[in-house]
Design an enzyme around this catalytic site. Structure first.
Site, short mmCIF file in Angstrom:
data_model
loop_
_atom_site.label_atom_id
_atom_site.label_comp_id
_atom_site.label_asym_id
_atom_site.label_seq_id
_atom_site.Cartn_x
_atom_site.Cartn_y
_atom_site.Cartn_z
N LYS A 54 25.82 30.62 52.84
CA LYS A 54 26.10 31.28 51.55
C LYS A 54 26.70 30.28 50.56
O LYS A 54 26.31 30.23 49.39
CB LYS A 54 27.03 32.49 51.76
CG LYS A 54 26.34 33.63 52.50
CD LYS A 54 27.29 34.74 52.93
CE LYS A 54 26.55 35.77 53.78
NZ LYS A 54 27.38 36.88 54.25
N GLN A 62 33.62 38.06 55.26
CA GLN A 62 32.57 38.05 56.29
C GLN A 62 32.97 38.95 57.46
O GLN A 62 34.09 38.87 57.97
CB GLN A 62 32.32 36.60 56.76
CG GLN A 62 31.15 36.44 57.71
CD GLN A 62 29.78 36.73 57.07
OE1 GLN A 62 29.62 36.64 55.86
NE2 GLN A 62 28.81 37.08 57.88
N ASP A 96 28.99 42.17 48.02
CA ASP A 96 28.30 42.58 49.25
C ASP A 96 27.77 44.02 49.12
O ASP A 96 26.94 44.45 49.92
CB ASP A 96 29.28 42.55 50.44
CG ASP A 96 29.04 41.37 51.36
OD1 ASP A 96 27.90 40.88 51.42
OD2 ASP A 96 30.01 40.96 52.04
N1 GUN Z 1 28.15 40.27 58.59
C1 GUN Z 1 26.83 40.42 58.82
N2 GUN Z 1 26.14 40.55 57.65
C2 GUN Z 1 27.06 40.47 56.66
C3 GUN Z 1 26.97 40.54 55.25
O1 GUN Z 1 25.90 40.70 54.65
N3 GUN Z 1 28.16 40.43 54.58
C4 GUN Z 1 29.35 40.26 55.21
N4 GUN Z 1 30.46 40.18 54.46
N5 GUN Z 1 29.46 40.20 56.53
C5 GUN Z 1 28.32 40.31 57.25
#
Ligand code: GUN
Length: 295
Positions: free
Chosen positions: A58, A102, A125
């Site tokens: 990311k 995350q 998100d």
């Molecule tokens: N864990 C798995 N997929 C995601 C996501 O898209 N965002 C976040 N913050 N955690 C995750």
């Protein structure tokens, strides 16, 4: 019924490259207006290998499109109240357009509390109940990154969805449930008849075999086999798992929720793992961050 032997790839790398080129152009515009580039922060708690890989990807994607990014790392021993304080600090940081925490978080931290603490205006998100409610009502807001990325993927490759039967396997808050809502909305992609299935569904294979569009998001490695798929189906594999593999230099290989080698020849389109949904999730996060910077 004939068995299809040629299939096309829903290649997330190709689709995300196209969208990211558009983002790069828009970054220049938004930067000229606001005098600073869009800024995303990612919070990583603990040292889980997979989470670190995703967060690193990311951050790298931000650099590629010209965003500023900040990685905030804390040990797995952080207390819930310390993390909530960090979230409040990020909510109030005027230099930040959006941030993510995350998941998963260590067991002693309540993910729901953390999600609720995030300012919905910075929730790129799209996990906050306000943004999920806006999605359900078709109001402006941030769509959850993975389902939104799948819509972009289907659109990029011109997959027709109206009137099709879409079967979603899995009912998680971040993928299965929002995906089923988005596919049933009156929009393109959308307008599907949707069935959402889960661990208590009876005779799952008889349901998945009815899918024109099958979206497995159950988190079980190679769970979907060829006998569960209708010939000519479009399959979008959301799963991503590390399977130990001594023949690989890094000691593992990545697989999805689908047995790709046996399922692909039955499909008209199928997304690979890696290189399918993963890059689209990241691109959606960039799109949401750009949107946050444009408001
Ligand atoms: N864990 C798995 N997929 C995601 C996501 O898209 N965002 C976040 N913050 N955690 C995750």
């Amino acid at each position: 019924m004939s068995t299809i032997t040629t299939y096309e790839l829903l290649d997330g790398k190709i689709a995300s490259r196209a969208v990211q080129e558009r983002i790069i152009r828009e970054v220049a515009e938004v930067t000229a207006i606001r005098g600073r580039v869009p800024h995303l922060a990612a919070v990583l708690i603990g040292a889980d290998g997979a989470s670190r890989t995703y967060v690193d990807a990311k951050v790298k994607a931000c650099e590629k499109v010209g965003f500023r990014s900040t990685l905030i790392e804390r040990s797995a021993e952080i207390t819930e109240s310390e993390l909530l304080d960090l979230v409040r600090t990020l909510n109030n940081d005027p230099d930040l357009d959006g941030f993510i925490v995350q998941l998963p978080l260590p067991k002693h931290i309540d993910e729901e509390k953390v999600t609720l603490a995030i300012d919905p205006r910075k929730d790129v998100d799209g996990f906050h109940p306000e943004n999920l409610g806006r999605m359900v009502l078709g109001l402006p807001g941030y769509l959850p990154a993975t389902p939104a990325g799948i819509l972009v993927l289907l659109k990029h490759f011109g997959i027709k969805t109206a009137g099709k039967h879409c079967v979603v396997v899995g009912r998680s808050n971040i993928v299965g449930t929002p995906m089923s809502i988005l596919m049933s909305r009156n929009s393109e992609p959308g307008n599907c008849t949707v069935t959402i299935t889960h661990s208590r569904s009876k005779d799952l294979a008889s349901i998945t075999r009815q899918a024109d569009i099958l979206i497995p998001a159950i988190g079980k490695p190679e769970f979907i086999s060829a006998d569960m798929v209708k010939p000519g189906a479009v399959v979008v594999d959301v799963g991503i798992h590390r399977i130990e593999d001594a023949s690989k230099k890094r000691g593992y290989r990545l697989v999805g929720d689908v047995k790709f080698d046996e399922v692909a020849p039955k499909c008209s389109w199928i997304s690979p793992v890696p290189g399918g949904v993963g890059p689209m999730t990241i691109t959606s996060l960039l799109l949401n961050t750009l949107k946050a910077a444009q408001i």
